[in-house]
Every structure is written in C-alpha cells, then in structure tokens.
Design a protein around this motif. Structure first.
Motif, PDB file in Angstrom:
ATOM      1  N   ARG A 198       0.830  -1.211   0.000  1.00  0.00           N
ATOM      2  CA  ARG A 198       0.000   0.000   0.000  1.00  0.00           C
ATOM      3  C   ARG A 198       0.864   1.259   0.000  1.00  0.00           C
ATOM      4  O   ARG A 198       0.578   2.211  -0.716  1.00  0.00           O
ATOM      5  N   SER A 199       1.921   1.283   0.817  1.00  0.00           N
ATOM      6  CA  SER A 199       2.789   2.462   0.841  1.00  0.00           C
ATOM      7  C   SER A 199       3.544   2.609  -0.474  1.00  0.00           C
ATOM      8  O   SER A 199       3.783   3.729  -0.930  1.00  0.00           O
ATOM      9  N   ALA A 200       3.894   1.494  -1.108  1.00  0.00           N
ATOM     10  CA  ALA A 200       4.556   1.565  -2.410  1.00  0.00           C
ATOM     11  C   ALA A 200       3.618   2.142  -3.467  1.00  0.00           C
ATOM     12  O   ALA A 200       4.040   2.914  -4.340  1.00  0.00           O
ATOM     13  N   ILE A 201       2.343   1.799  -3.387  1.00  0.00           N
ATOM     14  CA  ILE A 201       1.352   2.348  -4.320  1.00  0.00           C
ATOM     15  C   ILE A 201       1.224   3.857  -4.125  1.00  0.00           C
ATOM     16  O   ILE A 201       1.220   4.625  -5.090  1.00  0.00           O
ATOM     17  N   LEU A 202       1.110   4.297  -2.888  1.00  0.00           N
ATOM     18  CA  LEU A 202       0.951   5.723  -2.616  1.00  0.00           C
ATOM     19  C   LEU A 202       2.190   6.515  -3.014  1.00  0.00           C
ATOM     20  O   LEU A 202       2.084   7.589  -3.627  1.00  0.00           O
ATOM     21  N   VAL A 203       3.362   6.012  -2.688  1.00  0.00           N
ATOM     22  CA  VAL A 203       4.596   6.692  -3.079  1.00  0.00           C
ATOM     23  C   VAL A 203       4.736   6.687  -4.602  1.00  0.00           C
ATOM     24  O   VAL A 203       5.176   7.680  -5.188  1.00  0.00           O
ATOM     25  N   LEU A 218       3.120  11.485 -10.378  1.00  0.00           N
ATOM     26  CA  LEU A 218       2.467  12.778 -10.618  1.00  0.00           C
ATOM     27  C   LEU A 218       3.470  13.925 -10.502  1.00  0.00           C
ATOM     28  O   LEU A 218       3.389  14.907 -11.247  1.00  0.00           O
ATOM     29  N   THR A 219       4.403  13.804  -9.579  1.00  0.00           N
ATOM     30  CA  THR A 219       5.451  14.825  -9.466  1.00  0.00           C
ATOM     31  C   THR A 219       6.316  14.846 -10.717  1.00  0.00           C
ATOM     32  O   THR A 219       6.642  15.914 -11.241  1.00  0.00           O
ATOM     33  N   PHE A 279       0.031   7.004 -13.124  1.00  0.00           N
ATOM     34  CA  PHE A 279      -0.586   5.686 -13.251  1.00  0.00           C
ATOM     35  C   PHE A 279       0.474   4.604 -13.387  1.00  0.00           C
ATOM     36  O   PHE A 279       0.379   3.551 -12.753  1.00  0.00           O
ATOM     37  N   ILE A 280       1.495   4.862 -14.202  1.00  0.00           N
ATOM     38  CA  ILE A 280       2.535   3.852 -14.433  1.00  0.00           C
ATOM     39  C   ILE A 280       3.298   3.566 -13.145  1.00  0.00           C
ATOM     40  O   ILE A 280       3.527   2.405 -12.795  1.00  0.00           O
ATOM     41  N   LYS A 281       3.682   4.602 -12.414  1.00  0.00           N
ATOM     42  CA  LYS A 281       4.429   4.372 -11.175  1.00  0.00           C
ATOM     43  C   LYS A 281       3.544   3.792 -10.074  1.00  0.00           C
ATOM     44  O   LYS A 281       4.023   3.066  -9.221  1.00  0.00           O
ATOM     45  N   THR A 282       2.257   4.103 -10.090  1.00  0.00           N
ATOM     46  CA  THR A 282       1.333   3.468  -9.146  1.00  0.00           C
ATOM     47  C   THR A 282       1.241   1.978  -9.436  1.00  0.00           C
ATOM     48  O   THR A 282       1.297   1.145  -8.517  1.00  0.00           O
ATOM     49  N   GLY A 286       8.621   1.390 -20.042  1.00  0.00           N
ATOM     50  CA  GLY A 286       8.587   1.746 -21.457  1.00  0.00           C
ATOM     51  C   GLY A 286       7.420   1.130 -22.206  1.00  0.00           C
ATOM     52  O   GLY A 286       6.627   1.849 -22.838  1.00  0.00           O
ATOM     53  N   PRO A 287       7.266  -0.204 -22.175  1.00  0.00           N
ATOM     54  CA  PRO A 287       6.118  -0.802 -22.854  1.00  0.00           C
ATOM     55  C   PRO A 287       4.773  -0.361 -22.273  1.00  0.00           C
ATOM     56  O   PRO A 287       3.800  -0.199 -23.017  1.00  0.00           O
ATOM     57  N   LEU A 288       4.711  -0.161 -20.948  1.00  0.00           N
ATOM     58  CA  LEU A 288       3.460   0.324 -20.349  1.00  0.00           C
ATOM     59  C   LEU A 288       3.098   1.705 -20.881  1.00  0.00           C
ATOM     60  O   LEU A 288       1.946   1.958 -21.248  1.00  0.00           O
ATOM     61  N   GLU A 289       4.072   2.593 -20.935  1.00  0.00           N
ATOM     62  CA  GLU A 289       3.810   3.942 -21.434  1.00  0.00           C
ATOM     63  C   GLU A 289       3.393   3.907 -22.898  1.00  0.00           C
ATOM     64  O   GLU A 289       2.428   4.568 -23.296  1.00  0.00           O
ATOM     65  N   LEU A 290       4.092   3.121 -23.691  1.00  0.00           N
ATOM     66  CA  LEU A 290       3.762   3.005 -25.111  1.00  0.00           C
ATOM     67  C   LEU A 290       2.356   2.446 -25.296  1.00  0.00           C
ATOM     68  O   LEU A 290       1.560   2.975 -26.075  1.00  0.00           O
ATOM     69  N   GLY A 291       2.023   1.393 -24.560  1.00  0.00           N
ATOM     70  CA  GLY A 291       0.695   0.793 -24.677  1.00  0.00           C
ATOM     71  C   GLY A 291      -0.414   1.725 -24.223  1.00  0.00           C
ATOM     72  O   GLY A 291      -1.465   1.809 -24.863  1.00  0.00           O
TER      73      GLY A 291
END
Length: 167
Positions: free
Chosen positions: A48-53, A59-60, A75-78, A111-116
C-alpha cells in the motif's frame, strides 16, 4: 514519521532528477531517479505504501518533466508500486542480486506500459525503443545498488511490523 520520510525521500529524488536534467537535458530519457522511492517502499514497507509513493512520484514527475498526458506517469508508477510491492511481499528483494533484477525488470516495464497506454488513448507515439528502455533500466538498477545501502543505514530496512512474516 513514515509520511515525513516519504516526503523527504521524494524531495531528494526530485532534486536529483532536476539536477541531472539541468546539467544534461537529454538524461531524462535515460535516468529515472523518481522510481527509486517507489522501489524502496516496495522492498522495505507495505504494498500500500509503495502504491501511494508511486502515485506521488509519478504525478510529481509528470508535473515537472512531462509535456503530454498528465497523470500517465502517475498511473505507471502506481502500477509499478503495486507490482513491486506484490513481488516484494512474496520474494525477498533485499539481496543485491534480487534488488538489481527487480529494479531492472520494473524500470524496463515502464517503457512498454507507457507506449501501450499512449496507444490506448489514441496519442501519437514514437516507435518502440527497447534499447533505450534497457539503458534506463540498467542505470536505475545500478542506482538502486548504490542508494539502497545508504538508505538502510540512515532509516533502516526493516519491514512494517504490522505484517506478519515481513520482518
């Protein structure tokens, strides 16, 4: 106290990201310092803390560096925080080899997540650049090996004691 540590760690990562981007503007494509707090919280704290961070780090990063779709990095880092936290709760990611492999794999997957995701929302995308993703993943994995021992000495690497089996 955990929130203060997260804010300090995210601020330091943002300062490092801005600093190297100021010295070498093209480095934003190859060095992603903002993923370090996500991986740190995924390996030492709860999922949960990894998701929030991850959400705050993404977003930053979007607010400072992304010109296109705002929130995509969040979204990708979450998602990265969720996946790394899930793996970190099942596999011990504290040995150096495991840290390197996890950092490399999760950074490369950005990379693939962002591209997709860009193609999913009908945005114009560049062609896939697996070599660029590999370089970014390798640099981030080496940074994890350099930074995580310092963080362990500073704040300790113990898992949250509320979760049994994570000690």
């Amino acid at each position: 106290m955990i929130v203060v540590r997260a804010v300090v760690l995210l601020s330091l990562a943002l300062g490092a990201q801005v600093g190297h981007a100021r010295l070498w503007p093209a480095s934003v494509r190859y060095v992603d310092v903002m993923v370090l707090p996500v991986l740190w919280y995924a390996t030492t704290r709860s999922q949960r803390s990894a998701i929030l961070v991850g959400c705050v780090a993404g977003l930053t990063f979007d607010a400072w560096f992304r010109v296109g779709v705002f929130g995509l990095g969040g979204f990708i880092k979450t998602f990265l925080g969720w996946a790394a936290g899930a793996v970190g709760s099942r596999i011990d990611l504290n040995p150096q080899v495991n840290r390197f492999a996890a950092a490399f794999a999760f950074t490369w997957l950005q990379g693939p997540l962002e591209l997709g995701l860009l193609r999913l929302i009908d945005q114009v995308t560049e062609p896939a650049r697996p070599l660029e993703w590999t370089v970014r993943a390798a640099i981030t994995a080496v940074a994890v090996l350099a930074v995580f021992p310092i963080l362990e000495r500073t704040w300790g690497g113990d898992r949250d004691s509320r979760y049994p089996g994570r000690g």
